[in-house]
Scaffold this motif. Structure first.
Motif, PDB file in Angstrom:
ATOM      1  N   ARG A 286       0.833  -1.196   0.000  1.00  0.00           N
ATOM      2  CA  ARG A 286       0.000   0.000   0.000  1.00  0.00           C
ATOM      3  C   ARG A 286       0.874   1.255   0.000  1.00  0.00           C
ATOM      4  O   ARG A 286       0.566   2.229  -0.684  1.00  0.00           O
ATOM      5  CB  ARG A 286      -0.932  -0.007   1.199  1.00  0.00           C
ATOM      6  N   LEU A 287       1.967   1.231   0.770  1.00  0.00           N
ATOM      7  CA  LEU A 287       2.876   2.370   0.764  1.00  0.00           C
ATOM      8  C   LEU A 287       3.445   2.611  -0.629  1.00  0.00           C
ATOM      9  O   LEU A 287       3.483   3.745  -1.116  1.00  0.00           O
ATOM     10  CB  LEU A 287       4.021   2.136   1.761  1.00  0.00           C
ATOM     11  N   LEU A 288       3.885   1.551  -1.289  1.00  0.00           N
ATOM     12  CA  LEU A 288       4.460   1.714  -2.631  1.00  0.00           C
ATOM     13  C   LEU A 288       3.414   2.246  -3.607  1.00  0.00           C
ATOM     14  O   LEU A 288       3.725   3.073  -4.477  1.00  0.00           O
ATOM     15  CB  LEU A 288       5.030   0.379  -3.127  1.00  0.00           C
ATOM     16  N   GLU A 289       2.174   1.806  -3.465  1.00  0.00           N
ATOM     17  CA  GLU A 289       1.105   2.315  -4.329  1.00  0.00           C
ATOM     18  C   GLU A 289       0.892   3.811  -4.107  1.00  0.00           C
ATOM     19  O   GLU A 289       0.781   4.599  -5.063  1.00  0.00           O
ATOM     20  CB  GLU A 289      -0.198   1.562  -4.052  1.00  0.00           C
ATOM     21  N   LEU A 290       0.878   4.215  -2.839  1.00  0.00           N
ATOM     22  CA  LEU A 290       0.676   5.634  -2.533  1.00  0.00           C
ATOM     23  C   LEU A 290       1.895   6.464  -2.927  1.00  0.00           C
ATOM     24  O   LEU A 290       1.748   7.623  -3.352  1.00  0.00           O
ATOM     25  CB  LEU A 290       0.366   5.813  -1.044  1.00  0.00           C
ATOM     26  N   PHE A 291       3.103   5.903  -2.810  1.00  0.00           N
ATOM     27  CA  PHE A 291       4.295   6.604  -3.285  1.00  0.00           C
ATOM     28  C   PHE A 291       4.142   6.930  -4.769  1.00  0.00           C
ATOM     29  O   PHE A 291       4.433   8.041  -5.221  1.00  0.00           O
ATOM     30  CB  PHE A 291       5.552   5.759  -3.080  1.00  0.00           C
ATOM     31  N   GLY A 292       3.719   5.938  -5.546  1.00  0.00           N
ATOM     32  CA  GLY A 292       3.548   6.159  -6.979  1.00  0.00           C
ATOM     33  C   GLY A 292       2.465   7.171  -7.279  1.00  0.00           C
ATOM     34  O   GLY A 292       2.568   7.946  -8.239  1.00  0.00           O
ATOM     35  N   LEU A 293       1.427   7.204  -6.450  1.00  0.00           N
ATOM     36  CA  LEU A 293       0.330   8.142  -6.665  1.00  0.00           C
ATOM     37  C   LEU A 293       0.786   9.576  -6.408  1.00  0.00           C
ATOM     38  O   LEU A 293       0.475  10.489  -7.179  1.00  0.00           O
ATOM     39  CB  LEU A 293      -0.824   7.791  -5.724  1.00  0.00           C
ATOM     40  N   VAL A 294       1.542   9.781  -5.337  1.00  0.00           N
ATOM     41  CA  VAL A 294       2.008  11.123  -4.997  1.00  0.00           C
ATOM     42  C   VAL A 294       3.141  11.564  -5.917  1.00  0.00           C
ATOM     43  O   VAL A 294       3.220  12.730  -6.309  1.00  0.00           O
ATOM     44  CB  VAL A 294       2.441  11.179  -3.519  1.00  0.00           C
ATOM     45  N   GLY A 295       4.015  10.628  -6.293  1.00  0.00           N
ATOM     46  CA  GLY A 295       5.117  10.951  -7.194  1.00  0.00           C
ATOM     47  C   GLY A 295       6.463  10.672  -6.550  1.00  0.00           C
ATOM     48  O   GLY A 295       6.742  11.151  -5.443  1.00  0.00           O
ATOM     49  N   ASP A 296       7.295   9.890  -7.224  1.00  0.00           N
ATOM     50  CA  ASP A 296       8.564   9.465  -6.642  1.00  0.00           C
ATOM     51  C   ASP A 296       9.492  10.628  -6.317  1.00  0.00           C
ATOM     52  O   ASP A 296      10.357  10.515  -5.445  1.00  0.00           O
ATOM     53  CB  ASP A 296       9.277   8.485  -7.595  1.00  0.00           C
ATOM     54  N   ALA A 297       9.353  11.753  -7.032  1.00  0.00           N
ATOM     55  CA  ALA A 297      10.244  12.889  -6.801  1.00  0.00           C
ATOM     56  C   ALA A 297       9.762  13.798  -5.673  1.00  0.00           C
ATOM     57  O   ALA A 297      10.482  14.717  -5.270  1.00  0.00           O
ATOM     58  CB  ALA A 297      10.401  13.711  -8.082  1.00  0.00           C
ATOM     59  N   ASP A 298       8.568  13.533  -5.153  1.00  0.00           N
ATOM     60  CA  ASP A 298       8.033  14.383  -4.093  1.00  0.00           C
ATOM     61  C   ASP A 298       8.871  14.219  -2.825  1.00  0.00           C
ATOM     62  O   ASP A 298       9.179  13.091  -2.422  1.00  0.00           O
ATOM     63  CB  ASP A 298       6.575  13.993  -3.813  1.00  0.00           C
ATOM     64  N   PRO A 299       9.254  15.321  -2.159  1.00  0.00           N
ATOM     65  CA  PRO A 299      10.084  15.216  -0.954  1.00  0.00           C
ATOM     66  C   PRO A 299       9.469  14.340   0.135  1.00  0.00           C
ATOM     67  O   PRO A 299      10.183  13.653   0.867  1.00  0.00           O
ATOM     68  CB  PRO A 299      10.211  16.676  -0.481  1.00  0.00           C
ATOM     69  N   ARG A 300       8.157  14.337   0.246  1.00  0.00           N
ATOM     70  CA  ARG A 300       7.505  13.517   1.262  1.00  0.00           C
ATOM     71  C   ARG A 300       7.664  12.039   0.964  1.00  0.00           C
ATOM     72  O   ARG A 300       7.813  11.220   1.877  1.00  0.00           O
ATOM     73  CB  ARG A 300       6.029  13.901   1.366  1.00  0.00           C
ATOM     74  N   VAL A 301       7.627  11.696  -0.322  1.00  0.00           N
ATOM     75  CA  VAL A 301       7.853  10.309  -0.711  1.00  0.00           C
ATOM     76  C   VAL A 301       9.302   9.916  -0.440  1.00  0.00           C
ATOM     77  O   VAL A 301       9.585   8.814   0.062  1.00  0.00           O
ATOM     78  CB  VAL A 301       7.485  10.100  -2.192  1.00  0.00           C
ATOM     79  N   ILE A 302      10.218  10.795  -0.756  1.00  0.00           N
ATOM     80  CA  ILE A 302      11.634  10.502  -0.530  1.00  0.00           C
ATOM     81  C   ILE A 302      11.899  10.248   0.956  1.00  0.00           C
ATOM     82  O   ILE A 302      12.591   9.292   1.338  1.00  0.00           O
ATOM     83  CB  ILE A 302      12.513  11.652  -1.062  1.00  0.00           C
ATOM     84  N   ARG A 303      11.327  11.094   1.808  1.00  0.00           N
ATOM     85  CA  ARG A 303      11.498  10.901   3.252  1.00  0.00           C
ATOM     86  C   ARG A 303      10.891   9.584   3.710  1.00  0.00           C
ATOM     87  O   ARG A 303      11.494   8.825   4.490  1.00  0.00           O
ATOM     88  CB  ARG A 303      10.852  12.054   4.021  1.00  0.00           C
ATOM     89  N   ALA A 304       9.683   9.289   3.230  1.00  0.00           N
ATOM     90  CA  ALA A 304       9.005   8.067   3.647  1.00  0.00           C
ATOM     91  C   ALA A 304       9.741   6.826   3.142  1.00  0.00           C
ATOM     92  O   ALA A 304       9.829   5.821   3.858  1.00  0.00           O
ATOM     93  CB  ALA A 304       7.565   8.076   3.142  1.00  0.00           C
ATOM     94  N   ARG A 305      10.262   6.889   1.929  1.00  0.00           N
ATOM     95  CA  ARG A 305      11.048   5.756   1.408  1.00  0.00           C
ATOM     96  C   ARG A 305      12.272   5.508   2.288  1.00  0.00           C
ATOM     97  O   ARG A 305      12.644   4.360   2.542  1.00  0.00           O
ATOM     98  CB  ARG A 305      11.484   6.021  -0.032  1.00  0.00           C
ATOM     99  N   GLY A 306      12.917   6.594   2.727  1.00  0.00           N
ATOM    100  CA  GLY A 306      14.086   6.423   3.583  1.00  0.00           C
ATOM    101  C   GLY A 306      13.727   5.741   4.886  1.00  0.00           C
ATOM    102  O   GLY A 306      14.463   4.848   5.348  1.00  0.00           O
ATOM    103  N   ARG A 307      12.625   6.120   5.482  1.00  0.00           N
ATOM    104  CA  ARG A 307      12.220   5.497   6.734  1.00  0.00           C
ATOM    105  C   ARG A 307      11.811   4.033   6.500  1.00  0.00           C
ATOM    106  O   ARG A 307      12.107   3.164   7.323  1.00  0.00           O
ATOM    107  CB  ARG A 307      11.069   6.268   7.378  1.00  0.00           C
TER     108      ARG A 307
END
Length: 313
Positions: A286-307
């Motif tokens: 579900r996280l990966l799906e939402l990452f793709g929805l928001v956009g991989d370059a979005d800073p919030r996605v980058i932070r969440a991917r790191g965590r």
């Protein structure tokens, strides 16, 4: 939409005082961009902080619908075409002012745009709250009908002159959509999200590298999941069962659809960290799906991917 008393305009919902009286350009200054002020008014316009006083003035003649959006916001991309379509069909009785909150922080602050898409109207220079989040076309039509009634009660009954075909000129011509994409779009407009999901899934089955179909599937899947959910009930259920995956998914989906992306990611990452290893896979998906929805370059996605990576390893 809040129902105001007859003859009254809602006041105090947002503070627009700082945007009303901006300094005018000095005599002899360079003219404004020809695609900006000189094009006001039109049925659908992109509005900046600097142009907003003209929009306020226009709202004394015809009601103005303000669409606060951002490029990264998936629900915004679903809602904006619906707003444009309905405003165009009303033939000048309403005007749509589109505000990119990232490019216009003063307007975002003035309207208290804590979540987007946020849709507010201006009637006689005063704000009238409409709704937050993506809503189906039929609901947009109902809200706009109420808005026209509120405007009439307050003496704002003007109509913007529209030349034949002006509505079509508001957007550049685009190539025809592939058949399955067109079928999905028609289903979304009709509020038939299962049919839209099926169309996008078929498009991906035929071409797994179809990025537009993948993005469309993620967006419409989110709309389908949140349809009919009550935010307060969902939050209560999630608070009562912190490890209930479905309950946490429901709140996360509602947060993303309302623009609270960081809150959704934090909720799912906290859940991921608390679950046993053999129960984590659905949360990660579900996280990966939402990452793709928001956009991989979005800073919030980058932070969440790191965590997420730190939790995995």
């Amino acid at each position: 939409m809040t129902d105001p008393a007859p003859g009254a305009v809602l006041r105090g919902a947002v503070d627009l005082s700082s945007l009303r009286n901006r300094p005018q350009p000095a005599a002899g200054a360079a003219p404004a961009d020809p695609g900006a002020a000189s094009d006001l008014p039109s049925l659908i316009m992109d509005v900046t902080d600097a142009l907003f006083p003209q929009v306020l003035e226009l709202s004394r003649t015809v009601p103005v619908v303000v669409d606060l959006w951002a490029e990264w916001c998936g629900p915004c991309k679903q809602l904006s075409p619906i707003l444009e379509k309905v405003v165009t069909e009303l033939g000048g009785r309403l005007v749509l002012a589109k505000v990119d909150v990232d490019a216009n922080p003063q307007l975002a602050q003035a309207f208290r745009a804590q979540s987007i898409p946020l849709v507010v109207a201006l009637v006689g220079g005063q704000p009238v709250p409409l709704f937050t989040g993506a809503v189906p076309e039929q609901q947009v039509r109902e809200v706009f009908a109420q808005l026209l009634q509120v405007a009439a009660q307050n003496g704002v009954t003007g109509t913007l002159p529209v030349e034949p075909g002006d509505g079509d000129a508001a957007e550049p011509a685009e190539p025809a959509l592939p058949p399955l994409h067109a079928a999905a779009y028609e289903a979304i407009e009709a509020g038939d999200y299962p049919r839209a999901v099926a169309a996008y899934e078929q498009a991906l089955a035929e071409n797994p590298r179809d990025a537009d179909a993948r993005a469309g599937l993620a967006q419409v899947s989110l709309l389908q999941r949140v349809q009919g959910l009550d935010l307060q009930q969902a939050r209560a259920a999630a608070a009562a069962a912190p490890l209930d995956v479905d309950a946490q998914f429901a709140v996360a989906d509602l947060d993303v659809s309302g623009g609270h992306v960081d809150d959704a990611f934090e909720r799912l990452l906290d859940l991921f960290g608390r679950l046993p290893g053999d129960e984590r896979a659905p949360v990660r998906e579900r996280l990966l799906e939402l990452f793709g929805l928001v956009g991989d370059a979005d800073p919030r996605v980058i932070r969440a991917r790191g965590r997420l990576a730190s939790l995995l390893f």
